[in-house]
Scaffold this motif. Structure first.
Motif, PDB file in Angstrom:
ATOM      1  N   GLY A 103       0.824  -1.211   0.000  1.00 47.83           N
ATOM      2  CA  GLY A 103       0.000   0.000   0.000  1.00 47.83           C
ATOM      3  C   GLY A 103       0.848   1.247   0.000  1.00 47.83           C
ATOM      4  O   GLY A 103       1.907   1.295  -0.635  1.00 47.83           O
ATOM      5  N   LYS A 104       0.392   2.270   0.707  1.00 49.81           N
ATOM      6  CA  LYS A 104       1.099   3.543   0.750  1.00 49.81           C
ATOM      7  C   LYS A 104       2.511   3.395   1.329  1.00 49.81           C
ATOM      8  O   LYS A 104       3.430   4.112   0.941  1.00 49.81           O
ATOM      9  CB  LYS A 104       0.304   4.550   1.587  1.00 49.81           C
ATOM     10  N   SER A 105       2.664   2.491   2.279  1.00 46.07           N
ATOM     11  CA  SER A 105       3.964   2.336   2.938  1.00 46.07           C
ATOM     12  C   SER A 105       4.880   1.351   2.232  1.00 46.07           C
ATOM     13  O   SER A 105       5.970   1.037   2.724  1.00 46.07           O
ATOM     14  CB  SER A 105       3.753   1.883   4.397  1.00 46.07           C
ATOM     15  N   GLY A 106       4.437   0.842   1.099  1.00 46.87           N
ATOM     16  CA  GLY A 106       5.278  -0.079   0.354  1.00 46.87           C
ATOM     17  C   GLY A 106       4.871  -1.523   0.565  1.00 46.87           C
ATOM     18  O   GLY A 106       3.825  -1.812   1.174  1.00 46.87           O
ATOM     19  N   PRO A 107       5.686  -2.477   0.066  1.00 45.76           N
ATOM     20  CA  PRO A 107       5.378  -3.902   0.215  1.00 45.76           C
ATOM     21  C   PRO A 107       5.298  -4.291   1.683  1.00 45.76           C
ATOM     22  O   PRO A 107       6.065  -3.799   2.518  1.00 45.76           O
ATOM     23  CB  PRO A 107       6.551  -4.603  -0.482  1.00 45.76           C
ATOM     24  N   ILE A 108       4.380  -5.147   2.011  1.00 40.42           N
ATOM     25  CA  ILE A 108       4.195  -5.509   3.410  1.00 40.42           C
ATOM     26  C   ILE A 108       5.126  -6.644   3.838  1.00 40.42           C
ATOM     27  O   ILE A 108       5.271  -6.906   5.027  1.00 40.42           O
ATOM     28  CB  ILE A 108       2.726  -5.893   3.689  1.00 40.42           C
ATOM     29  N   PHE A 109       5.731  -7.336   2.878  1.00 41.50           N
ATOM     30  CA  PHE A 109       6.669  -8.394   3.251  1.00 41.50           C
ATOM     31  C   PHE A 109       7.796  -8.471   2.212  1.00 41.50           C
ATOM     32  O   PHE A 109       7.620  -8.102   1.055  1.00 41.50           O
ATOM     33  CB  PHE A 109       5.977  -9.753   3.389  1.00 41.50           C
ATOM     34  N   THR A 110       8.937  -8.937   2.681  1.00 42.34           N
ATOM     35  CA  THR A 110      10.094  -9.179   1.817  1.00 42.34           C
ATOM     36  C   THR A 110      10.441 -10.657   1.934  1.00 42.34           C
ATOM     37  O   THR A 110      10.828 -11.127   3.020  1.00 42.34           O
ATOM     38  CB  THR A 110      11.299  -8.322   2.240  1.00 42.34           C
ATOM     39  N   ALA A 111      10.239 -11.401   0.843  1.00 39.46           N
ATOM     40  CA  ALA A 111      10.426 -12.861   0.883  1.00 39.46           C
ATOM     41  C   ALA A 111      11.812 -13.220   1.390  1.00 39.46           C
ATOM     42  O   ALA A 111      12.825 -12.669   0.949  1.00 39.46           O
ATOM     43  CB  ALA A 111      10.184 -13.450  -0.506  1.00 39.46           C
ATOM     44  N   GLY A 112      11.841 -14.116   2.379  1.00 38.44           N
ATOM     45  CA  GLY A 112      13.080 -14.602   2.943  1.00 38.44           C
ATOM     46  C   GLY A 112      13.641 -13.753   4.059  1.00 38.44           C
ATOM     47  O   GLY A 112      14.649 -14.119   4.673  1.00 38.44           O
ATOM     48  N   LYS A 113      13.041 -12.594   4.339  1.00 34.45           N
ATOM     49  CA  LYS A 113      13.569 -11.690   5.357  1.00 34.45           C
ATOM     50  C   LYS A 113      12.422 -11.233   6.263  1.00 34.45           C
ATOM     51  O   LYS A 113      11.844 -10.164   6.074  1.00 34.45           O
ATOM     52  CB  LYS A 113      14.251 -10.481   4.712  1.00 34.45           C
ATOM     53  N   SER A 114      12.057 -12.039   7.217  1.00 35.64           N
ATOM     54  CA  SER A 114      10.936 -11.683   8.100  1.00 35.64           C
ATOM     55  C   SER A 114      11.255 -10.485   8.978  1.00 35.64           C
ATOM     56  O   SER A 114      10.386  -9.637   9.242  1.00 35.64           O
ATOM     57  CB  SER A 114      10.556 -12.896   8.963  1.00 35.64           C
ATOM     58  N   ASP A 115      12.511 -10.367   9.462  1.00 34.21           N
ATOM     59  CA  ASP A 115      12.859  -9.256  10.348  1.00 34.21           C
ATOM     60  C   ASP A 115      12.807  -7.909   9.634  1.00 34.21           C
ATOM     61  O   ASP A 115      12.637  -6.871  10.270  1.00 34.21           O
ATOM     62  CB  ASP A 115      14.252  -9.472  10.946  1.00 34.21           C
ATOM     63  N   GLU A 116      12.970  -7.917   8.305  1.00 35.57           N
ATOM     64  CA  GLU A 116      12.929  -6.677   7.537  1.00 35.57           C
ATOM     65  C   GLU A 116      11.548  -6.419   6.923  1.00 35.57           C
ATOM     66  O   GLU A 116      11.358  -5.395   6.265  1.00 35.57           O
ATOM     67  CB  GLU A 116      13.982  -6.720   6.430  1.00 35.57           C
ATOM     68  N   SER A 117      10.607  -7.315   7.136  1.00 35.67           N
ATOM     69  CA  SER A 117       9.268  -7.168   6.542  1.00 35.67           C
ATOM     70  C   SER A 117       8.419  -6.195   7.362  1.00 35.67           C
ATOM     71  O   SER A 117       8.403  -6.232   8.602  1.00 35.67           O
ATOM     72  CB  SER A 117       8.574  -8.528   6.448  1.00 35.67           C
ATOM     73  N   LEU A 118       7.693  -5.331   6.641  1.00 34.04           N
ATOM     74  CA  LEU A 118       6.883  -4.297   7.296  1.00 34.04           C
ATOM     75  C   LEU A 118       5.794  -4.893   8.177  1.00 34.04           C
ATOM     76  O   LEU A 118       5.510  -4.392   9.273  1.00 34.04           O
ATOM     77  CB  LEU A 118       6.249  -3.388   6.230  1.00 34.04           C
ATOM     78  N   VAL A 119       5.178  -5.972   7.733  1.00 31.70           N
ATOM     79  CA  VAL A 119       4.075  -6.546   8.486  1.00 31.70           C
ATOM     80  C   VAL A 119       4.549  -7.060   9.840  1.00 31.70           C
ATOM     81  O   VAL A 119       3.865  -6.925  10.858  1.00 31.70           O
ATOM     82  CB  VAL A 119       3.376  -7.655   7.680  1.00 31.70           C
ATOM     83  N   VAL A 120       5.756  -7.649   9.881  1.00 30.25           N
ATOM     84  CA  VAL A 120       6.277  -8.154  11.147  1.00 30.25           C
ATOM     85  C   VAL A 120       6.655  -7.002  12.070  1.00 30.25           C
ATOM     86  O   VAL A 120       6.383  -7.025  13.279  1.00 30.25           O
ATOM     87  CB  VAL A 120       7.486  -9.078  10.894  1.00 30.25           C
ATOM     88  N   THR A 121       7.286  -5.959  11.492  1.00 29.20           N
ATOM     89  CA  THR A 121       7.677  -4.803  12.301  1.00 29.20           C
ATOM     90  C   THR A 121       6.470  -4.143  12.948  1.00 29.20           C
ATOM     91  O   THR A 121       6.473  -3.793  14.133  1.00 29.20           O
ATOM     92  CB  THR A 121       8.431  -3.789  11.430  1.00 29.20           C
ATOM     93  N   ILE A 122       5.390  -3.963  12.165  1.00 34.87           N
ATOM     94  CA  ILE A 122       4.191  -3.278  12.683  1.00 34.87           C
ATOM     95  C   ILE A 122       3.477  -4.130  13.721  1.00 34.87           C
ATOM     96  O   ILE A 122       3.126  -3.659  14.809  1.00 34.87           O
ATOM     97  CB  ILE A 122       3.234  -2.928  11.522  1.00 34.87           C
ATOM     98  N   LEU A 123       3.268  -5.398  13.414  1.00 27.35           N
ATOM     99  CA  LEU A 123       2.512  -6.245  14.334  1.00 27.35           C
ATOM    100  C   LEU A 123       3.290  -6.547  15.609  1.00 27.35           C
ATOM    101  O   LEU A 123       2.688  -6.860  16.645  1.00 27.35           O
ATOM    102  CB  LEU A 123       2.130  -7.556  13.646  1.00 27.35           C
ATOM    103  N   SER A 124       4.600  -6.414  15.571  1.00 26.43           N
ATOM    104  CA  SER A 124       5.397  -6.654  16.778  1.00 26.43           C
ATOM    105  C   SER A 124       5.482  -5.417  17.656  1.00 26.43           C
ATOM    106  O   SER A 124       5.912  -5.514  18.813  1.00 26.43           O
ATOM    107  CB  SER A 124       6.820  -7.107  16.382  1.00 26.43           C
TER     108      SER A 124
END
Length: 386
Positions: free
Chosen positions: A338-359
């Motif tokens: 969305g506006k903030s970019g891709p919500i996940f980066t395949a193979g990199k959970s620690d760098e994925s936006l969805v994990v950062t936000i939900l944590s």
């Protein structure tokens, strides 16, 4: 040696009782009606509380209204008897002499005449009060029926008539109360304390001052018409059955007035009780029709279609779809983000936006530990679609 003051009968016992009932009904109607008109004001709330609450206040108001209507029915029958059977003069009807008396009184008060006009049995101001009462009672009964039976009223009239009736009902009530306080109380009880409605009589001095024309007619013997007993009996034989039918019809009308319908409040279906106020809490996440799996699958079986996609649709799209232009309708849409970019980066959970936000602690939505573990494992596994 004692001297007795000559008195003249002005009001019979039945008239005085009728007046007492009218006063009682009027006072109760005013005390219970005006607080409803000005509800929300401190004094109105206090008065409603003294009566036992708004529902009790309304019941008392309606009982007083019924008493007023019963008294009105009685008054109509009595007046009809006096006019038809006893052939009394229509002294309460306005006439040209009232106009002359009004003009003469104005000239007297301005100092242009030396004497007050000679009033008859009823002065012009008393006639104005009487017919104002008649007119006001008719208005209050008509608008009261509309407010008492709003559903039936709107079957025959537009709905705008209900608020119009409410405005007319309250306005006429306020006008009547002010007229009694400002006009009637002053002229009858303050300017000269007229006791005739309590004793039924006026002294000769009071008659000479207030109703000199009537006193002159009494002295000359022309104040009342002579009655022929035989003619009076014939009129009574015709009047009694007619008045009986009329009275029954009016009483039936009064019964229908009271019982015509249940009010709109009681005819509505009973609704569930809801909490009027709750403390401020985080906005709940709306639920979507797409359910998430109740039990997370094994780590090796986690895919977008099998678990992650339905989970994100259920938990995220309601808020972020509207606020962040995030579409989760397909795997390709999720990759765009969305506006903030891709919500996940395949193979990199620690760098994925969805994990950062939900944590983070600021996000209102908290996923369970198993769900977070599945998301991390899915991303680290390359975020497979199927």
């Amino acid at each position: 040696m004692t001297t007795t003051t000559k008195t003249y009968l002005r009001f019979s016992l039945s008239q005085r009782i009728e007046h007492l009932l009218m006063v009682a009904a009027f006072v109760v109607l005013a005390l219970t009606g005006l607080p409803q008109k000005f509800i929300g004001q401190p004094l109105a709330e206090i008065m409603i509380g003294l009566f036992g609450g708004i529902e009790v206040t309304r019941v008392i108001h309606r009982v007083a209204a019924i008493v007023l209507m019963l008294e009105s029915v009685y008054h109509v029958v009595v007046v009809a008897y006096k006019i038809y059977v006893r052939r009394v003069s229509l002294s309460m009807l306005p006439d040209l002499q009232d106009v002359r008396n009004f003009g003469g009184l104005i000239l007297y008060l301005l100092g242009r005449r030396s004497e007050r006009p000679a009033m008859g049995r009823y002065a012009f101001d008393e006639k104005v009060e009487y017919w104002s009462l008649v007119w006001g009672t008719l208005i209050m009964i008509l608008t009261g029926f509309m407010l008492w039976n709003p559903i039936s009223t709107t079957r025959f009239m537009p709905g705008e008539f209900i608020p119009a009736a409410k405005a007319a009902h309250g306005g006429e009530a306020l006008l009547a109360v002010l007229a009694i306080i400002v006009w009637h109380m002053y002229h009858v009880h303050l300017r000269t304390f007229n006791k005739s409605m309590f004793t039924g009589k006026l002294s000769e001095e009071e008659m000479l001052h207030e109703h000199p024309a009537e006193l002159a007619a009494i002295r000359m013997g022309t104040a009342t018409r002579p009655l022929d007993p035989q003619k009076m009996q014939r009129r009574q034989r015709l009047f009694y059955p007619t008045a009986g039918v009329l009275s029954v019809a009016l009483l039936i009308g009064l019964y229908l007035f009271v019982s015509f319908e249940q009010t709109a409040i009681t005819t509505l279906p009973v609704r569930a009780t809801v909490v009027v106020f709750v403390p401020q809490t985080p906005t709940p996440i709306p639920q979507t029709p797409t359910p998430a799996p109740s039990t997370p699958p094994a780590v090796g079986a986690v895919t977008w279609d099998g678990f992650i996609g339905p989970l994100f649709v259920q938990k995220c799209v309601a808020c972020h779809g509207a606020l962040g232009n995030l579409s989760l309708a397909s795997y390709a849409d999720a990759q765009k983000g969305g506006k903030s970019g891709p919500i996940f980066t395949a193979g990199k959970s620690d760098e994925s936006l969805v994990v950062t936000i939900l944590s983070g602690s600021a996000h209102p939505l908290k996923l369970s530990d198993p769900e977070m573990a599945q998301i991390r494992a899915w991303i680290d596994a390359g975020a497979p679609e199927k």
